[in-house]
Structure formats: C-alpha cells, structure tokens
Design an enzyme around this catalytic site. Structure first.
Site, PDB file in Angstrom:
ATOM      1  N   CYS A   2       0.813  -1.218   0.000  1.00 48.30           N
ATOM      2  CA  CYS A   2       0.000   0.000   0.000  1.00 48.30           C
ATOM      3  C   CYS A   2       0.847   1.269   0.000  1.00 48.30           C
ATOM      4  O   CYS A   2       1.936   1.294   0.562  1.00 48.30           O
ATOM      5  CB  CYS A   2      -0.879   0.034   1.234  1.00 48.30           C
ATOM      6  SG  CYS A   2      -1.920  -1.405   1.421  1.00 48.30           S
ATOM      7  N   ARG A  27       5.495  -0.454  -5.805  1.00 48.80           N
ATOM      8  CA  ARG A  27       5.405  -1.183  -4.543  1.00 48.80           C
ATOM      9  C   ARG A  27       4.409  -2.331  -4.623  1.00 48.80           C
ATOM     10  O   ARG A  27       4.408  -3.204  -3.763  1.00 48.80           O
ATOM     11  CB  ARG A  27       4.978  -0.224  -3.425  1.00 48.80           C
ATOM     12  CG  ARG A  27       5.989   0.866  -3.147  1.00 48.80           C
ATOM     13  CD  ARG A  27       5.402   1.913  -2.247  1.00 48.80           C
ATOM     14  NE  ARG A  27       5.086   1.362  -0.950  1.00 48.80           N
ATOM     15  CZ  ARG A  27       5.901   1.387   0.099  1.00 48.80           C
ATOM     16  NH1 ARG A  27       7.079   1.931  -0.027  1.00 48.80           N
ATOM     17  NH2 ARG A  27       5.546   0.881   1.245  1.00 48.80           N
ATOM     18  N   TRP A  74      -3.068  -2.730  -1.414  1.00 46.64           N
ATOM     19  CA  TRP A  74      -2.728  -4.135  -1.661  1.00 46.64           C
ATOM     20  C   TRP A  74      -3.579  -4.920  -0.681  1.00 46.64           C
ATOM     21  O   TRP A  74      -3.429  -4.789   0.533  1.00 46.64           O
ATOM     22  CB  TRP A  74      -1.243  -4.340  -1.399  1.00 46.64           C
ATOM     23  CG  TRP A  74      -0.688  -5.650  -1.820  1.00 46.64           C
ATOM     24  CD1 TRP A  74      -0.336  -6.034  -3.084  1.00 46.64           C
ATOM     25  CD2 TRP A  74      -0.377  -6.764  -0.966  1.00 46.64           C
ATOM     26  NE1 TRP A  74       0.169  -7.312  -3.064  1.00 46.64           N
ATOM     27  CE2 TRP A  74       0.155  -7.783  -1.781  1.00 46.64           C
ATOM     28  CE3 TRP A  74      -0.484  -6.997   0.400  1.00 46.64           C
ATOM     29  CZ2 TRP A  74       0.571  -9.005  -1.280  1.00 46.64           C
ATOM     30  CZ3 TRP A  74      -0.074  -8.224   0.908  1.00 46.64           C
ATOM     31  CH2 TRP A  74       0.449  -9.214   0.067  1.00 46.64           C
ATOM     32  N   ASN A 100      -2.117   2.465   5.710  1.00 45.35           N
ATOM     33  CA  ASN A 100      -1.263   1.306   5.404  1.00 45.35           C
ATOM     34  C   ASN A 100      -1.084   0.523   6.692  1.00 45.35           C
ATOM     35  O   ASN A 100      -0.911   1.122   7.751  1.00 45.35           O
ATOM     36  CB  ASN A 100       0.130   1.746   4.948  1.00 45.35           C
ATOM     37  CG  ASN A 100       0.119   2.364   3.570  1.00 45.35           C
ATOM     38  OD1 ASN A 100      -0.897   2.353   2.897  1.00 45.35           O
ATOM     39  ND2 ASN A 100       1.253   2.911   3.173  1.00 45.35           N
ATOM     40  N   GLY A 101      -1.072  -0.791   6.597  1.00 43.54           N
ATOM     41  CA  GLY A 101      -0.869  -1.608   7.793  1.00 43.54           C
ATOM     42  C   GLY A 101      -2.109  -2.409   8.119  1.00 43.54           C
ATOM     43  O   GLY A 101      -3.011  -2.544   7.289  1.00 43.54           O
ATOM     44  N   GLU A 483      17.881 -18.251  -5.504  1.00 48.03           N
ATOM     45  CA  GLU A 483      17.573 -16.910  -6.004  1.00 48.03           C
ATOM     46  C   GLU A 483      17.155 -16.977  -7.479  1.00 48.03           C
ATOM     47  O   GLU A 483      16.220 -16.282  -7.895  1.00 48.03           O
ATOM     48  CB  GLU A 483      18.789 -15.988  -5.790  1.00 48.03           C
ATOM     49  CG  GLU A 483      18.660 -14.589  -6.347  1.00 48.03           C
ATOM     50  CD  GLU A 483      17.498 -13.777  -5.791  1.00 48.03           C
ATOM     51  OE1 GLU A 483      16.843 -14.193  -4.843  1.00 48.03           O
ATOM     52  OE2 GLU A 483      17.224 -12.695  -6.361  1.00 48.03           O
ATOM     53  N   LYS A 487      13.521 -15.729  -8.848  1.00 50.93           N
ATOM     54  CA  LYS A 487      13.348 -14.714  -9.915  1.00 50.93           C
ATOM     55  C   LYS A 487      12.357 -15.228 -10.957  1.00 50.93           C
ATOM     56  O   LYS A 487      11.482 -14.508 -11.409  1.00 50.93           O
ATOM     57  CB  LYS A 487      14.677 -14.385 -10.614  1.00 50.93           C
ATOM     58  CG  LYS A 487      15.667 -13.557  -9.845  1.00 50.93           C
ATOM     59  CD  LYS A 487      15.282 -12.109  -9.661  1.00 50.93           C
ATOM     60  CE  LYS A 487      14.456 -11.831  -8.458  1.00 50.93           C
ATOM     61  NZ  LYS A 487      14.958 -11.821  -7.141  1.00 50.93           N
ATOM     62  N   GLU A 490       8.734 -15.372  -9.566  1.00 56.22           N
ATOM     63  CA  GLU A 490       8.157 -14.053  -9.305  1.00 56.22           C
ATOM     64  C   GLU A 490       7.600 -13.400 -10.562  1.00 56.22           C
ATOM     65  O   GLU A 490       6.522 -12.835 -10.544  1.00 56.22           O
ATOM     66  CB  GLU A 490       9.226 -13.110  -8.721  1.00 56.22           C
ATOM     67  CG  GLU A 490       9.545 -13.346  -7.282  1.00 56.22           C
ATOM     68  CD  GLU A 490      10.636 -12.400  -6.784  1.00 56.22           C
ATOM     69  OE1 GLU A 490      10.484 -11.858  -5.683  1.00 56.22           O
ATOM     70  OE2 GLU A 490      11.652 -12.215  -7.478  1.00 56.22           O
ATOM     71  N   HIS A 506      17.583 -37.251  -4.090  1.00 53.06           N
ATOM     72  CA  HIS A 506      16.684 -37.638  -2.998  1.00 53.06           C
ATOM     73  C   HIS A 506      15.260 -37.154  -3.235  1.00 53.06           C
ATOM     74  O   HIS A 506      14.503 -36.961  -2.278  1.00 53.06           O
ATOM     75  CB  HIS A 506      17.209 -37.085  -1.671  1.00 53.06           C
ATOM     76  CG  HIS A 506      18.558 -37.610  -1.307  1.00 53.06           C
ATOM     77  ND1 HIS A 506      18.787 -38.921  -1.013  1.00 53.06           N
ATOM     78  CD2 HIS A 506      19.774 -36.998  -1.255  1.00 53.06           C
ATOM     79  CE1 HIS A 506      20.075 -39.102  -0.754  1.00 53.06           C
ATOM     80  NE2 HIS A 506      20.700 -37.942  -0.908  1.00 53.06           N
ATOM     81  N   LYS A 605       6.647  -4.735  -3.687  1.00 56.11           N
ATOM     82  CA  LYS A 605       8.069  -4.431  -3.545  1.00 56.11           C
ATOM     83  C   LYS A 605       8.458  -4.372  -2.078  1.00 56.11           C
ATOM     84  O   LYS A 605       9.525  -4.804  -1.688  1.00 56.11           O
ATOM     85  CB  LYS A 605       8.359  -3.079  -4.223  1.00 56.11           C
ATOM     86  CG  LYS A 605       9.813  -2.653  -4.165  1.00 56.11           C
ATOM     87  CD  LYS A 605      10.656  -3.521  -5.053  1.00 56.11           C
ATOM     88  CE  LYS A 605      12.126  -3.229  -4.956  1.00 56.11           C
ATOM     89  NZ  LYS A 605      12.925  -4.383  -5.399  1.00 56.11           N
TER      90      LYS A 605
HETATM   91  C1  G6P Z   1       9.194  -8.656  -1.121  1.00 57.28           C
HETATM   92  C2  G6P Z   1       9.857  -8.353  -2.446  1.00 57.28           C
HETATM   93  C3  G6P Z   1      11.140  -9.161  -2.582  1.00 57.28           C
HETATM   94  C4  G6P Z   1      12.057  -8.885  -1.405  1.00 57.28           C
HETATM   95  C5  G6P Z   1      11.357  -9.160  -0.079  1.00 57.28           C
HETATM   96  C6  G6P Z   1      12.187  -8.648   1.093  1.00 57.28           C
HETATM   97  O1  G6P Z   1       8.714  -9.955  -1.121  1.00 57.28           O
HETATM   98  O2  G6P Z   1       8.980  -8.646  -3.508  1.00 57.28           O
HETATM   99  O3  G6P Z   1      11.805  -8.802  -3.775  1.00 57.28           O
HETATM  100  O4  G6P Z   1      13.198  -9.689  -1.512  1.00 57.28           O
HETATM  101  O5  G6P Z   1      10.107  -8.468  -0.038  1.00 57.28           O
HETATM  102  O6  G6P Z   1      12.275  -7.255   0.989  1.00 57.28           O
HETATM  103  P1  G6P Z   1      13.380  -6.348   1.627  1.00 57.28           P
HETATM  104  O7  G6P Z   1      13.020  -4.955   1.193  1.00 57.28           O
HETATM  105  O8  G6P Z   1      13.282  -6.533   3.116  1.00 57.28           O
HETATM  106  O9  G6P Z   1      14.700  -6.797   1.106  1.00 57.28           O
END
Ligand code: G6P
Length: 610
Positions: A2, A27, A74, A100-101, A483, A487, A490, A506, A605
């Site tokens: 948000c 975001r 959001w 927000n929150g 990672e 990616k 996502e 396994h 984000k």
């Molecule tokens: C969200 C984002 C990720 C990020 C994670 C942690 O899920 O989409 O890309 O890695 O938060 O965020 P931070 O800002 O704490 O690294």
C-alpha cells in the site's frame, strides 16, 4: 505494498496525488483511490486495478481542490474492489482516511462502534479506524486529538493520513510500524509513505517514528508523541534525483537495474577498503568491530531475496572469518522466542528497510540485548534507523519488484564485512589484497556477462514454454540456485525450485524428463566434478540442461544443451557473477510470455504487513 500520498497548498491536488500514486506503483497494489476537499464536501474517486484507471475516472469526475489524500491498496482485509479501496469515510462522511498496515483488534472495535450506532460499507479494518476517529471527533471537534485518542485504542500497524471537512486546513498523519514521511514545500506541504512520491516536489522531509502523530497545514506542521508531548523533529535532505527513478531508456525497470550492476556494485564498495592493508573500512561498523568479531555467533535474518543474500553471508562468515552463523527467516525468528544475549550479533538485511517481519525481528533482537546491524538499501528507512549500527549498500533506488541489483550489492556488502572480520582474525595480508583486487575488477566482469544479453535472451526464448524448472547449485551457489528459481517464479509465474545439486537424487530427480529444464550453476570450484556428475544424472533421464560455467570450460559444452559462460573471480565473489545470467534468464522468459515484469501479480516491492 500500500502507498499513501497527501497534498495541502494552493494548487489543484488531483494531478499531484495521481502523480504521487504513480511513483508508488512499483510497490505493488490492486486498487487505488483519492479523496479531496472542496466547498464543504469530501469527494472521493476509487478504481479497481491500475492508477491509470483512477486517473481517467478522476478526470471524468472533474474532482479538484487544494487538500487531498490518495492511496494504492494491496488487499489484506477484503477483496480488491472499489468498496474496499481507500480512502474510507466515517459513517456520516465527515472524515476521510487512508491507511497502510493492519488494525489487529478491528473486530472488537467494530463491535464497539456498531453498539454506538455506526454502520459499515466495506470489509476493511480501515473503515473501523475512520469511525473510531469520528467517535472521538464528536467529543471535541479536534481532529488531531481525535486521531490520537483513537490510536491509543488500536493494536496493530499503521501509517495514516486523515482529513476532515470541518478542519479543511490540515492533514493529520500518524505512524506505527508502517512508514510515513512529511515533505516540506514553499507554501505547500506533502505527506507520503515513501519519499519517491515526494521528490518531484521537495527534498526536505521529516520522517515520523513509531508512535508519533502530527499534522501539516500548507505552511506549518506539528508533531507529537502519541502520549501528547510536542516533539522537535529533524528535517532531512533526500539524496535522490527524479532521473534516478526513471527507466533511462530501458523497456523495464528490472532490465535497467540488471544492467546497472557494474555501477551499483562500484557504489557499494567505493571508499570502503584500505588497499595496502588488505582490509575493508566500513564507517557504519566503526567501534563495533571487536564486539561483532567476538560474538558467540552471528544470526542473519531477512525475507525473500535478502534471505538468499543472508545464506551467501553464512558461507562467507564461516569460511573466511571462522564465526558460527545461523540464517533465519525474519517471519520465523520474530515468533520463535530466540535465545539471544548481548554476546550475539544479529544482522538484518533488507532492500527497502521497511519489511514488517524483518523490522519486528529486529525489535525482538534488540529487546533481548543482542547487537543489531542493518544492511539496508533505502537510506533513512525504518530498519536503518532502528538498528544499533549498519552498512548501507548504496545500490540506488530499486523499482522493479523482483530484486536484482540490491541482491548483488547485499552480497558485496557481506563480502566487505567478511574481509574486515577475517583480516582482524587470521586472513593473510596477501589474501586480503587479492580480494580487494578482485573487488576492483568485478564491475568489468559483470559487464562482460551483461554483454551476453542477446545470447541469454535466445536461450530464454527456447526454454520459455517449460512449465517447471529446477535450479541446482552446491556450496555458496546453492543460495544462488534459490535466487534464480525465485526470480523465475516471481515474474514468469513458472514453477521453479532451487535445490542443492547433490540433494537432487533424494527427490527432484523423479520429476526430470525432457520437459523439465535443469539450470546448473557450475563454476570450476572445489566441487565442480561432483556437479558434473549431477549433470550426467539429469542427461541420463533426457532432461535439458542449461549450465552457468567458466568461460574456459569446454568440457561442460559436451554435456549441457546450453551453456552461459562467465569469467572467474575470487570464490568469495563468485555468487555475484553466477546470479546475473539467472536474472536475465528470468527477465527474458517473462517478457517472451508478455507479462508485466516490473509489477508481477500479487507481489509487492515492500511488504509492510505481516
Ligand atoms: C518482497 C519483495 C522481494 C524482497 C522481499 C524482502 O517480497 O517482492 O523482492 O526480496 O520483499 O524485501 P526487503 O526490502 O526486506 O529486502
């Protein structure tokens, strides 16, 4: 997640609010709205979906006025639709609120308010707060005081902006666990949840801390603690340009950010080592080095991509500095009642510096007396401010939801901390100097990989129809495998799993057939031969193999269907090189599938709620 914007001044607020909301789009959100005061009325426009839809509706409705608040939502409580979108009115439409929150005790408060004759149109916790404020507002017609009294009854997190048609000369704001910043202009002022929404107008900002409340008028402001003491807050200058936020000629922020890595990495390490002593020099850790080095153990806690960087950090600290390390998801750490003492160091890694779970874990670690160290990108963010000490990664603004340059800068920062601690312990001067040389040469090597972009695009296009992927790596490259898989998930919505290569037999080996590509991270390190064996196992089952391998590795070409060749660097820094082809692979697969790379569905984000 948000986003909040607010404006008070002499201009029409509608286009300013829309522009601010657009700057917060990265975001992640699923509906948006704005509310503006005009001629004794509060007018609201809301839309499901993108801010551009809201913009069209706002133009059509001709909404205007010199004081207003806007929001991108959001969904947490209630589906994303216009009713649940913010701003929310109090029952008699006196008050308008964006939030927000999460208000955790909203159900109890709602029952209380229903008993007092309030009715509710939405399913949100925010509407409960709007009515609770109204309840106190009716007592004395003082908006600031009504918000303060209401917040004293709230459990949960909030960043809020509130306006009232009875006091159309101010926006009241408050913060607890969700960021809120005031922007100071000339005869106009702003509020937002993120400085990105403000810097087109002003660079002078005041960051609210938890349990602070206040208001802005067009030419003044007042900030108090929730227990009613007036505060004298520092005005900060934001060190960021609008240009840095634009796409710089690239079709997506994600590609821009991947391509920026030679520069962002250089910004991370610039001025942070003493060459002749072969040691790192990190101003943020000055005076804390011995305490960290002599810690019983280091715990590294984070979420998402930052958690993967933490796993790389575990290898680095243990292998080079000989300090025992544990890595833990912040969301688990905060509820696990971890055994901590002042002899422990807990490092928190966060790009945004606002992730709710990481921030809560930090508070828990602090409460238990451990030394808390933040490794953060966003300057002035909550985690940066709440940590005892820390190191900024200086990667620059990261807008694409899928984190790329922040990851490589996080790993670089961890490598610098390792170099500092290891040299204080028993790493030789010679090895320290070798590492510094490798650091200096790294941006050129990253560029060398980026120059293979069109080849990686071709490979991506060949693999883009697969429904599942396996990413396999060993040792320090296991987190890179995780990672790479993250990616792809996502942004392309393809199911992908990261696994330690040797664990494949396994379980995941049962999945392998000609339709499931396996991506191997296979640089020539101490366990290279073992990884080759794993590749053979996949090939024996007709699996397709994409290998990330050293540029002089001809052997692997005989085994793998595709190979992306990368230069070598010091083992400590190799994850920074092996991850880059995986970032580009995910990017090109998502583009081939026609997906919204920068704002993937359901993701945010900055995850400012639990
Ligand atoms: C969200 C984002 C990720 C990020 C994670 C942690 O899920 O989409 O890309 O890695 O938060 O965020 P931070 O800002 O704490 O690294």
């Amino acid at each position: 997640m948000c986003g909040i914007v607010g404006y008070i001044g002499s201009q029409n607020s509608a286009p300013i609010l829309i522009d601010g909301l657009k700057r917060l789009e990265y975001r992640g959100y699923d509906s948006a709205g704005l509310g503006i005061y005009c001629e004794n009325r509060l007018n609201v426009v809301k839309a499901k979906g993108k801010v551009s839809v809201l913009e069209a509706k706002a133009e059509e409705s001709k909404i205007q006025g010199t004081i207003g608040i806007g929001h991108t939502r959001w969904a947490t409580h209630g589906i994303p639709n216009e009713i649940n979108a913010h701003p929310h009115f109090s029952s008699d439409e006196t008050i308008l609120l964006v939030h927000n929150g999460i208000i955790e005790n909203y159900a109890i408060l709602k029952d209380f308010l229903i008993g007092k004759g309030y009715h509710f149109k939405s399913e949100t916790d925010t509407e409960v707060l709007a009515n609770l404020i109204d309840f106190y507002y009716k007592e004395n017609n003082d908006l600031l005081e009504a918000v303060r009294k209401a917040l004293l009854r709230v459990d949960g997190t909030y960043g809020i902006a509130v306006i009232s048609k009875k006091e159309p000369d101010k926006i009241v704001v408050a913060k607890n666990g969700s960021p809120l910043v005031i922007g100071l202009g000339e005869n106009e002022n702003f509020v937002a949840s993120d400085v990105n929404a403000l810097i087109a107008h002003t660079k002078k900002v005041i960051y609210l801390e938890d349990n602070e409340i206040g208001y802005v008028t067009k030419d003044s402001y007042l900030i108090k603690s929730l227990d009613n003491a007036t505060l004298n807050k520092e005005i900060s200058e934001v060190d960021m340009d609008l240009e840095e936020l634009s796409k710089g000629g690239y079709p997506h922020y994600m590609l821009k950010e991947i391509m920026e890595q030679p520069e962002s990495l250089a910004n991370t390490f610039r001025g942070r080592y003493i060459e002749e002593e072969g040691i790192a020099k990190l101003g943020g850790l000055f005076g804390y080095e011995e305490r960290i080095l002599n810690s019983n153990r280091i715990i590294i806690s984070a979420c998402g991509t930052s958690w993967h960087a933490a796993l790389v950090g575990e290898y680095l600290f243990e292998q080079y500095a000989g300090i025992p390390v544990e890595v833990e998801y912040a969301s688990e750490f905060r509820y696990r009642n971890p055994i901590l003492s002042k002899n422990d160091t807990v490092i928190f890694i966060s790009q945004s510096g606002e992730t709710a779970d990481t921030l809560a874990a930090l508070k828990e670690a602090k409460r238990k007396g451990a030394l808390t160290v933040g490794i953060v990108n966003v300057v002035g963010s909550s985690i940066a401010r709440a940590s005892d000490t820390g190191v900024y990664i200086h990667a620059g603004p990261e807008i694409g939801v899928a984190s790329t340059k922040a990851f490589t800068s996080q790993v670089m920062t961890l490598a610098l901390i390792t170099l500092l601690l290891a040299r204080m312990k028993n790493m030789s001067l010679e090895e320290g100097k070798e590492i510094i040389q490798a650091i200096q040469e790294l941006p050129a090597k990253v560029q060398e990989i980026l120059n293979h972009n069109s080849f990686i695009k071709k490979v991506a296009e060949k693999l883009s129809d697969a429904k599942n992927f396996l990413y396999l790596g060993r040792g320090i490259h296991f987190p890179v495998a995780l990672e790479g898989a993250l990616k792809l998930k996502e942004i392309s919505y393809i199911h992908a799993e990261g696994y330690p290569a040797a664990e494949m037999k396994h379980g995941p080996i049962a999945l392998i057939d000609e339709n499931m590509p396996s991506v191997f991270i296979a640089p020539k390190d101490a366990i290279y031969d073992k990884v080759l064996n794993n590749i053979e196992e996949v090939k024996a089952r007709n699996g397709q193999v994409l290998a990330i391998a050293d540029k002089d590795d001809d052997q692997i070409d005989k085994l793998a269907d595709y190979s992306i060749k990368i230069p070598r660097t010091h083992d400590m820094l190799m994850p920074i090189l092996t991850v880059i082809p995986l970032q580009l692979l995910a990017y090109h697969i998502a583009v081939k599938k026609g997906l919204n790379v920068d704002q993937p569905r359901n993701l945010a984000k900055s995850v400012t709620v639990e």
